[in-house]
Design an enzyme around this catalytic site. Sequence first.
Site, PDB file in Angstrom:
ATOM      1  N   GLY A  42      23.389   4.057  27.906  1.00 22.03           N
ATOM      2  CA  GLY A  42      22.501   3.277  27.046  1.00 22.03           C
ATOM      3  C   GLY A  42      22.857   3.379  25.571  1.00 22.03           C
ATOM      4  N   ARG A  43      23.138   4.592  25.104  1.00 28.33           N
ATOM      5  CA  ARG A  43      23.410   4.775  23.673  1.00 28.33           C
ATOM      6  C   ARG A  43      24.815   4.318  23.284  1.00 28.33           C
ATOM      7  NH1 ARG A  43      22.401   9.176  26.542  1.00 28.33           N
ATOM      8  NH2 ARG A  43      23.994  10.782  26.833  1.00 28.33           N
ATOM      9  N   GLU A  76       7.829   2.338  27.911  1.00 34.10           N
ATOM     10  CA  GLU A  76       7.584   1.640  26.639  1.00 34.10           C
ATOM     11  C   GLU A  76       7.930   0.163  26.768  1.00 34.10           C
ATOM     12  OE1 GLU A  76       9.158   4.468  27.018  1.00 34.10           O
ATOM     13  OE2 GLU A  76       8.699   5.871  25.385  1.00 34.10           O
TER      14      GLU A  76
END
Length: 559
Positions: A278-279, A224
């Site tokens: 990442g989170r 993405e």
Amino acid sequence: MADPVPLPVLEARSAALTGCPAWRTLQQAAAGIGRARLGTLLDAPDRYPAFSRTAAGLHLDFSRQRLDAAALGCLLDLAGERNLADWIAHLFAGADVNGTEHRPALHVALRSRDTRPLRVGGTDIRELVSRELARSLELAARVAEGRYLGHGGQPVTDVVNIGIGGSDLGLVMVTQALAPFRTGAVRSHFVANIDGTELADLLDRLDPARTLFIVCSKSFTTLETQLNAEAARRWLLRSLPESALARHVVAISVNAAAMDRFGIAAANRFAIWDWVGGRYSLWSSVGLAIAMAIGPVHFRALLDGAAGLDEHFASAPFAGNLPVLLGLLGVWNQNFLGVGSHAVLPYSQRLARLPAFLQQLEMESNGKGVTRSGEPVGWSTGTIVWGEAGSNAQHAFFQLLHQGTQSFSADFVAPAAAAGGPPGQHRAALANMLAQAEALARGRTAATALTELLAGGMPEAEARTLAGHKVHPGDHPSSIILLEQLDPRGLGALVALYEHKVFVQAVIWGINPFDQWGVELGKDLARRMAAGLDDGAGGPGLPGIAARLVAGDVAGGSR
Ligand code: F6P
């Protein structure tokens, strides 16, 4: 304090959850509680002081949870039997708590006030963290103060973060939540989705000469982000020379080679490290978009709020430890009361993206079906998290919450103090939140409904029919989490609270919350599907039909 139990020993013990003595006692406690009405529990003397706690600027009211003091005591015993204190010590000390990837998970180091060296692979990461923070905040200051100029010498007015998942959700949530703290020098935009329409619609409104892109991707391989970043680059180059890119694109990643290939100038690169998930990364350079919106002082306050909660988590006795309690309440609901669906209901439009952020944090972390050693778990893990801002949600799905047949739990979240908006409206929001928590807990019986209808003058036969429709079964557990204020410090503490809640639950369940192997299969298949769509064949079934649709061969005949 005694030395913590070594990590390999903790890992090996992770599997034996249902054999814990506290587990069996909790099963008995749940059977007893199952017969008690939540309204009755709530009416017990001193219910509220016994089932609420305050720390680090946050207040947790869990008086509307379906548990009593004995069950709470057993949950705390379970935390002890699962060696939670040792796991917390290992988390903060930088042990490899992410076992499948052989890494620590040191998001706490990104906001720590501790200056003692902390080594990962022989390197003192305190130095790395403070150097990179200073670099990114220096750039953020120039942007937030309107001093950052584009290639043509005009000030940048629009910042576009291109990233997805952990490189997007937290940034969107925090930037929106802290709207009153934004400097106003730049507008912030966030582009994540793969289909490209989000970016196209945004670019229609922007001026390349005044736009700065942040390509935010820990791996720098996420499809993405790659597609959107390439499209942004093409858009810039339509009106600016190649040499202008250095003033209009910055990037955050661990992947230097991929940034080379994309042509990101060395001075425009900001580091993140593989020991930050990442989170869990908004505290690092990944949070650049936040810092550019609110400026360095407020960004540091965000870090400080989280640090305060970290210190509380690492040191407070479990009976008064907010993340421990929040995690245990989730385990109680899910594993003992059979409630595995959890609504996050912020009563502040500024926190509207909190449910989406927590969805990734909780579900990507704890959506695991095997223990740390890879054996199938023998118990339920990973709560389904969803939600929406109240009071909007009341006019969408609360009907089902009050009168439907599904079980769920809820967290109501709100700032205690108003933060803008016309006078009185914050009060109205709080009143609604409290009313909903009460209604979900106590419900309304058929007898009460009938009495009310008769008192309103309805004929008895009609009242008896309608009363059934007005029953609210109640008994739905919820907690209320109040921040003193929705400011950087309070929000930092709130996010850290949930990060640690997730860790607590992972320790109880014996799973690794810091990997995410489950996102791989779909990505692999998508690559193969894309190849099928490209060559127009796509194979049998739906892929073939999709390929023909893409190729314009809708009826399956000639083009
Ligand atoms: O697909 C899941 C995921 O890997 C998340 O864990 C991560 O936050 C997101 O994709 C984005 O990853 P990256 O920052 O590497 O682009």
